[in-house]
Structures are given as C-alpha cells and as structure tokens.
Design a protein around this motif. Sequence first.
Motif, PDB file in Angstrom:
ATOM      1  N   PRO A  62       0.913  -1.256  -0.080  1.00 20.10           N
ATOM      2  CA  PRO A  62      -0.092   0.099   0.036  1.00 20.10           C
ATOM      3  C   PRO A  62       0.785   1.256   0.033  1.00 20.10           C
ATOM      4  CG  PRO A  62      -1.067  -1.617   1.477  1.00 20.10           C
ATOM      5  CD  PRO A  62       0.468  -2.138   0.981  1.00 20.10           C
ATOM      6  N   THR A  73      -1.304  -7.828   2.822  1.00 19.85           N
ATOM      7  CA  THR A  73      -1.459  -6.706   3.474  1.00 19.85           C
ATOM      8  C   THR A  73      -2.628  -6.390   4.400  1.00 19.85           C
ATOM      9  OG1 THR A  73      -3.041  -5.644   1.754  1.00 19.85           O
ATOM     10  CG2 THR A  73      -0.731  -5.773   1.151  1.00 19.85           C
ATOM     11  N   THR A  74      -2.760  -5.471   5.186  1.00 21.69           N
ATOM     12  CA  THR A  74      -3.905  -5.459   5.739  1.00 21.69           C
ATOM     13  C   THR A  74      -5.311  -4.882   5.005  1.00 21.69           C
ATOM     14  OG1 THR A  74      -3.018  -3.411   6.783  1.00 21.69           O
ATOM     15  CG2 THR A  74      -2.452  -5.380   8.042  1.00 21.69           C
ATOM     16  N   CYS A  75      -4.876  -4.511   3.847  1.00 19.98           N
ATOM     17  CA  CYS A  75      -6.081  -3.987   3.163  1.00 19.98           C
ATOM     18  C   CYS A  75      -6.737  -4.776   2.095  1.00 19.98           C
ATOM     19  CB  CYS A  75      -5.263  -2.706   2.116  1.00 19.98           C
ATOM     20  SG  CYS A  75      -4.291  -1.805   3.178  1.00 19.98           S
ATOM     21  N   THR A  76      -7.731  -4.513   1.687  1.00 18.52           N
ATOM     22  CA  THR A  76      -8.359  -5.084   0.666  1.00 18.52           C
ATOM     23  C   THR A  76      -7.695  -4.812  -0.806  1.00 18.52           C
ATOM     24  OG1 THR A  76     -10.531  -5.175   1.590  1.00 18.52           O
ATOM     25  CG2 THR A  76     -10.382  -5.449  -0.641  1.00 18.52           C
ATOM     26  N   ALA A 131      -8.204  -8.726   3.001  1.00 17.41           N
ATOM     27  CA  ALA A 131      -6.876  -8.490   3.723  1.00 17.41           C
ATOM     28  C   ALA A 131      -6.499  -9.952   4.164  1.00 17.41           C
ATOM     29  CB  ALA A 131      -7.046  -7.540   4.898  1.00 17.41           C
ATOM     30  N   PHE A 170      -5.591  -0.589  -3.709  1.00 17.43           N
ATOM     31  CA  PHE A 170      -5.447  -0.929  -2.060  1.00 17.43           C
ATOM     32  C   PHE A 170      -6.711  -0.294  -1.766  1.00 17.43           C
ATOM     33  CE2 PHE A 170      -0.942  -1.762  -2.890  1.00 17.43           C
ATOM     34  CZ  PHE A 170      -1.011  -3.048  -2.425  1.00 17.43           C
ATOM     35  N   VAL A 171      -7.532  -0.807  -0.923  1.00 21.87           N
ATOM     36  CA  VAL A 171      -8.626   0.046  -0.198  1.00 21.87           C
ATOM     37  C   VAL A 171      -8.247  -0.589   1.191  1.00 21.87           C
ATOM     38  CG1 VAL A 171     -11.186  -0.107   0.054  1.00 21.87           C
ATOM     39  CG2 VAL A 171      -9.926  -0.809  -2.143  1.00 21.87           C
ATOM     40  N   CYS A 172      -7.839   0.512   1.999  1.00 20.66           N
ATOM     41  CA  CYS A 172      -7.466   0.348   3.264  1.00 20.66           C
ATOM     42  C   CYS A 172      -8.400   1.175   4.362  1.00 20.66           C
ATOM     43  CB  CYS A 172      -6.133   1.113   3.346  1.00 20.66           C
ATOM     44  SG  CYS A 172      -4.865   0.137   2.339  1.00 20.66           S
TER      45      CYS A 172
END
Length: 125
Positions: A56, A81-84, A102, A123-125
Amino acid sequence: MFRKRVAAAVMISGLAVATFGAINPASASESAPAAGSVRMWEDPNYTGSQYVDATPANCPDGCDIDGWDGDNEISSVRNETTCTVRLYADDNFGGRSVDLAAGESYSNLELVGFDNDAESFQFVC
Ligand SMILES: [Ca+2]
Ligand SMILES: [Ca+2]
Ligand SMILES: [Ca+2]
C-alpha cells in the motif's frame, strides 16, 4: 462431585489465562504483519512468472499491471497486506472489479470469476 471440581478448575485456569492476557497483551508491532505486500502470479497456486509485488505504501493511488507482463494473465494472488486489494478488469481502474480480502490467499482466481482478466488494482485500506 468430580465433574463440579473439574468445571471449577477449568474456570480458574480460564481466569488465569484472561488475567495473563490483560497484563501481557501482544504488542501491536508483534501482531501486525511485517510490511505485507500483495503478490500476483501468472499461473494458479502461486506458480509461473510473478508479475506483481506491491505494498500500500508504494502504490497509494493504485497500480497498473504491466501491459506486456501481467495484463490478462494473473491467475493467483497472495494478499498479505492489511488492506483489501481491488482488482480491475481494465487499465486505469476500469471495468468490472473483484475485492480480495486482507490477509487472504487466492490460489486460483477462476474461483472468484477473475482468471486472466486483471489489468490494474487498488488498495482499499
Ligand atoms: Ca494465467
Ligand atoms: Ca482484462
Ligand atoms: Ca495494465
């Protein structure tokens, strides 16, 4: 009688664990995945050429998948990652899309109806 004692013992050990957890919570840096990236491969099961390795941080506004090496070829993805990760069927984040959760791995994008179709992602965070 015996059953009751066992139940009490289980309760006490449960309390001990809960108390221990409160005193020693896992630190945030320990529980968060270390600088996770999303990786994408040409073939299912994370094989063939790896065309994408992005975080991200180095892809804040979304990234293109290379037109020669990757467009309409991606078949498996590891999202560490911790994002979609939102895959798009067209360049410039156009066309239909699919969200990859994620921390999830997708050994075959055919299962989410997106095999050999992705051309860009965000990335969608
Ligand atoms: Ca492929
Ligand atoms: Ca496409
Ligand atoms: Ca592309």
